[in-house]
Every structure is written in C-alpha cells, then in structure tokens.
Design a protein around this motif. Structure first.
Motif, short mmCIF file in Angstrom:
data_model
loop_
_atom_site.label_atom_id
_atom_site.label_comp_id
_atom_site.label_asym_id
_atom_site.label_seq_id
_atom_site.Cartn_x
_atom_site.Cartn_y
_atom_site.Cartn_z
N TRP A 129 0.82 -1.20 0.00
CA TRP A 129 0.00 0.00 0.00
C TRP A 129 0.86 1.26 0.00
CZ3 TRP A 129 -4.75 1.53 -0.94
CH2 TRP A 129 -5.77 0.58 -1.01
N SER A 130 1.95 1.21 0.73
CA SER A 130 2.86 2.35 0.75
C SER A 130 3.41 2.62 -0.66
CB SER A 130 4.01 2.13 1.73
OG SER A 130 3.51 1.98 3.04
N ILE A 131 3.81 1.54 -1.32
CA ILE A 131 4.33 1.67 -2.68
C ILE A 131 3.25 2.23 -3.61
CG2 ILE A 131 5.18 0.40 -4.68
CD1 ILE A 131 6.55 -1.52 -2.72
N ASN A 132 2.01 1.70 -3.47
CA ASN A 132 0.91 2.17 -4.31
C ASN A 132 0.60 3.64 -4.07
OD1 ASN A 132 0.63 -0.33 -5.51
ND2 ASN A 132 -1.02 -1.00 -4.13
N ILE A 133 0.59 4.04 -2.79
CA ILE A 133 0.29 5.45 -2.46
C ILE A 133 1.37 6.37 -3.01
CG2 ILE A 133 0.10 7.09 -0.55
CD1 ILE A 133 -1.25 4.84 1.07
N VAL A 134 2.64 5.96 -2.80
CA VAL A 134 3.75 6.79 -3.32
C VAL A 134 3.69 6.87 -4.84
CG1 VAL A 134 6.25 6.94 -3.54
CG2 VAL A 134 5.23 6.36 -1.33
N THR A 135 3.41 5.72 -5.48
CA THR A 135 3.32 5.70 -6.94
C THR A 135 2.16 6.57 -7.44
OG1 THR A 135 4.18 3.43 -6.94
CG2 THR A 135 3.12 4.22 -8.96
N ALA A 136 1.02 6.50 -6.74
CA ALA A 136 -0.14 7.32 -7.12
C ALA A 136 0.18 8.80 -6.98
CB ALA A 136 -1.34 6.95 -6.27
N LEU A 137 0.87 9.16 -5.87
CA LEU A 137 1.26 10.56 -5.68
C LEU A 137 2.23 11.02 -6.77
CD1 LEU A 137 1.70 10.71 -1.80
CD2 LEU A 137 -0.08 11.82 -3.16
N LEU A 138 3.17 10.15 -7.12
CA LEU A 138 4.12 10.49 -8.19
C LEU A 138 3.40 10.67 -9.52
CD1 LEU A 138 7.15 8.14 -7.34
CD2 LEU A 138 7.05 10.64 -7.15
N ILE A 139 2.43 9.77 -9.80
CA ILE A 139 1.65 9.90 -11.04
C ILE A 139 0.92 11.24 -11.07
CG2 ILE A 139 -0.35 9.01 -12.29
CD1 ILE A 139 0.50 6.20 -11.44
N PHE A 140 0.31 11.61 -9.93
CA PHE A 140 -0.45 12.85 -9.87
C PHE A 140 0.47 14.07 -10.01
CE2 PHE A 140 -2.45 16.34 -7.49
CZ PHE A 140 -3.64 16.44 -8.18
#
Length: 273
Positions: A18-29
């Motif tokens: 989940w941490s990886i997904n959240i960080v990845t989502a923030l980077l995408i945004f």
C-alpha cells in the motif's frame, strides 16, 4: 508480547504494497500535473501564433487542462486499486445528466465556440443580430455584449445570434448611402439631377470610385422621385447621410425647386333643401 512473525507478515502483505501504491499514485499525480502544465503552455504558444481569439485560446487551454487532469486522477486512482471502470461509467452518466439539464447553455457554448472560430464579427463592429443592433463590446463563450447607439448594454445569448441572420455593418471598408428625394412634376428634371450631383461631388467624404449615382426612380403620386446613392467610407455613413439630406434639400430650394408632400383637395357641396 507482540507476535513478530505476524507483524512482519502484515507489513509485507499490506503496509509495504500500500505504501508503494500510495507513493506511486502521488508520483503519477504530481508528475502528471507538471506534464499537463508543460503541454498546456505549448498548446497556448502554438495557438497564439494563429489568428484565433484570445478568449478561444484560453477556453481551449482550460478544457484541455480539465480533460488531462481527469485522465491523471483516474490513472492515480487505478494505481490505488480503485475500480476506475465503474468510476468512468459514473462520470459518463453524470456528464449525460448535466448535459441534458444544461441543454440551452450547451447550445450557447457551441454557438460561442463557432463565433470565436468563424469570426463573423469582432469587438468594435456594429452588427444586427437576434433582433437587436449595436456595437460589439465583448464576445464570451456563452453570450455577446452589444452597446446600442443610445448607450444601453444588451447581453445576447450566442445561440440566438448564431441561429439568426447576422448583419455586420463594419465588415467592409466602404458602404453605399441610399437616399430618395422627390421634386414636383413641374420642376426641371435635368437641373435637379445636376444640383444633386454637384452636392455629392462637393463633399470630400463621397468617394469617386465607385462613382455616386443620381437617377429617376419613380413617378409617384405627388412627386418625381430620385435615388441618390453616394459611396463613402463605413465610418462616414451616418454623417454623410445626415449632411446630404439637409444639403440637397437646401440646394434644391435655392434653385427654385420644391420637395412636395402628399396633399388632398377637399370639395364641399352645399345642397339646398
């Protein structure tokens, strides 16, 4: 005592992914926002080199920015595991409902877009459209603001303008002034024509090309009517119209001719009983 093995298992199964997904989502945004800004800037520069209206350029940039931002948000949510297919379906249904509710506004929007692209008139032009006439003050995406000759401000929906005839009095550099003058049947036609033509040619605002025209147009009930048609620059139309109306009347009267008006003879019979 905490079960270290279970904690490690929870961390490996949930926290880290989940941490990886959240960080990845923030980077995408974040990266998406940066890329969008760059693309919108490029779009503005490319459109700025054309002759498109600045309002249309700004509007196109806004629409493009919103669409790209929605795409970035959907991509970020997809990274978090959100069912974006359902989200897109909901957005589509909401868009359809909003479109039906704002049907009139969308018509004005589409008409405004076409007016800004096709440019049948621009700010500063004097136009007649949608049952009103005035100088164009501002063209927005939903409505156009006109200023009437008596200084009233009229806001006209773009849909009404585009669905009606548009008469642009400022589109051409020159205009023809159409006037009609009548003289009595007993007056000299040739002399009257010469007087009218002399009045036209003595005015510097009357153009030589096209040449002004004076001709008999009708044998009316009370007068012989002449059409008087000088060509002038568009900005001189009304000054020449008013000045010529006065000047030709004065010149005709000074040369012994009269401008007749409708008259009736009344015969009274006195019958004796």
């Amino acid at each position: 005592m905490f079960d270290t093995e279970k904690i490690n298992e929870l961390i490996s199964l949930y926290v880290i992914p989940w941490s990886i997904n959240i960080v990845t989502a923030l980077l995408i945004f974040i990266i998406g926002r940066i890329v969008i800004s760059i693309l919108i800037g490029i779009l503005g520069k490319v459109m700025g080199r054309t002759k498109l209206d600045s309002i249309l350029i700004e509007f196109t940039q806004t629409i493009a920015k919103v669409l790209l931002l929605i795409f970035v948000i959907v991509a970020a949510l997809d990274q978090l595991g959100v069912n974006t297919t359902s989200l897109i379906a909901v957005l589509g249904a909401a868009g359809l409902a909003i479109g039906l509710a704002l049907q009139g506004s969308l018509q004005n929007f589409a008409a405004g877009f076409l007016l800004l692209v096709l440019r049948p008139f621009k700010a500063g032009d004097y136009v007649e459209a949608a049952g009103t006439a005035g100088m164009v003050e501002k063209i927005s995406i939903f409505s156009t603001i006109l200023r009437t000759p008596d200084n009233k401000e009229v806001t006209v929906p773009n849909g009404s303008i585009y669905s009606d005839n548009i008469v642009n009095y400022s589109a051409r550099d020159t205009r023809r002034v159409d006037m009609v003058f009548g003289i009595s049947y007993g007056d000299d036609l040739k002399k009257a024509k010469e007087v009218m033509m002399a009045a036209l040619t003595s005015d510097e605002r009357v153009l030589e090309d096209p040449a002004p025209n004076v001709a008999v147009s009708a044998l009316a009930d009370s007068s012989v009517n002449f059409i008087v048609r000088p060509w002038v620059k568009t900005e001189d139309y009304w000054p020449v119209y008013w000045d010529m109306t006065e000047k030709i009347k004065v010149e005709l009267e000074a040369n012994g001719m009269s401008i007749p008006f409708p008259q009736r003879d009344l015969h009274i019979f006195n019958e004796k009983a």
